[in-house]
Design an enzyme around this catalytic site. Structure first.
Site, mmCIF file in Angstrom:
data_model
loop_
_atom_site.group_PDB
_atom_site.id
_atom_site.type_symbol
_atom_site.label_atom_id
_atom_site.label_comp_id
_atom_site.label_asym_id
_atom_site.label_seq_id
_atom_site.Cartn_x
_atom_site.Cartn_y
_atom_site.Cartn_z
ATOM 1 N N PHE A 151 0.830 -0.988 0.087
ATOM 2 C CA PHE A 151 0.334 -0.033 -0.215
ATOM 3 C C PHE A 151 0.900 1.254 -0.126
ATOM 4 C CE2 PHE A 151 -3.072 -3.118 1.776
ATOM 5 C CZ PHE A 151 -4.436 -2.574 0.938
ATOM 6 N N ASP A 152 0.421 2.185 -0.742
ATOM 7 C CA ASP A 152 0.894 3.449 -0.653
ATOM 8 C C ASP A 152 0.309 3.982 0.557
ATOM 9 O OD1 ASP A 152 1.772 6.006 -1.560
ATOM 10 O OD2 ASP A 152 0.169 6.507 -2.481
ATOM 11 N N LEU A 153 1.049 5.349 0.950
ATOM 12 C CA LEU A 153 0.594 5.940 2.161
ATOM 13 C C LEU A 153 -0.377 7.213 1.820
ATOM 14 C CD1 LEU A 153 0.501 6.239 5.152
ATOM 15 C CD2 LEU A 153 2.587 7.389 5.245
#
Length: 218
Positions: free
Chosen positions: A9-11
């Site tokens: 996941f990206d943040l």
């Protein structure tokens, strides 16, 4: 049932709505160094890409001037901007349920790792991650693909695992980086991508809200 077993996941723009903090810090960085602050749409484009890329591409700054702006940006971000942030609705519950379902989960962000880890702890979601990869302060040449490779390395993944890995993010850099690393990419439109960007860069899945992630993976 989904084929994926490992989720990256990206943040910013994927797990958290970080617009307020990032834009305040960009303004502070530019103003502190004597540069004009661009219009809102340009500022908003700073969310997601590495700061060096944003300063040079969106503001036309040299590498040296960009480094000055980034230094001032991080000066404010480390004390205030990091907390001008909030989880998207349903993210904590989603991560908990994905973990219970047996997925391996990792963070892959262009944000400096030291800040990213603080954010995971601050929002009480660090326990759901098996690994986290963020950029190194002072290494402004690192790309999203570098972060994805680092996350996969920390998870102990190998070439044969790639078909079962999914990167989820909200900007073209997430899609480009995932494909450069040989894995699938899901693009989310509740983040900061302009209309059409995720399709243009070939996202394997297009998701419009957090519930869409849940439906695809659970």
């Amino acid at each position: 049932m989904t084929k994926y077993k490992v989720l990256l996941f990206d943040l910013d723009g994927t797990l958290t709505d970080s617009e307020e903090g990032i834009l305040n810090c960009v303004r502070y960085g530019l103003e502190s160094c004597g540069f004009p602050v661009p219009e809102y749409e340009v500022l908003r484009a700073f969310i997601g890409p590495p700061l060096m890329y944003s300063c040079t591409h969106f503001c036309g700054l040299s590498k040296a001037d960009s480094e000055r702006v980034i230094l001032k940006y991080r000066e404010r971000y480390s004390e205030k901007g990091i907390y001008e942030n909030k989880l998207y609705d349903g993210i904590k519950e989603l991560l908990s349920d994905l973990k219970k379902a047996g997925y391996k989960i990792a963070l892959a962000t262009s944000k400096p790792e030291v800040f990213a880890l603080r954010i995971l702890e601050y929002f009480g979601i660090a326990e759901y991650f098996d690994a986290a990869a963020g950029s190194t302060i002072g290494r402004e040449d690192e790309t999203k693909a570098d972060m994805i490779r680092l996350a996969m390395k920390r998870l102990g993944l190998h070439e044969e695992d790639k078909p079962y890995v999914l990167m989820t993010g909200d900007r073209k850099h997430d899609i480009i980086g995932a494909h450069e690393c040989g894995i699938d990419a899901a693009g989310v439109y509740y983040g900061f991508a302009p209309a059409g960007e995720l399709e243009k860069y070939g996202a394997d899945h297009i998701l419009n809200d957090v519930d869409s992630i849940r439906r695809m993976l659970l």
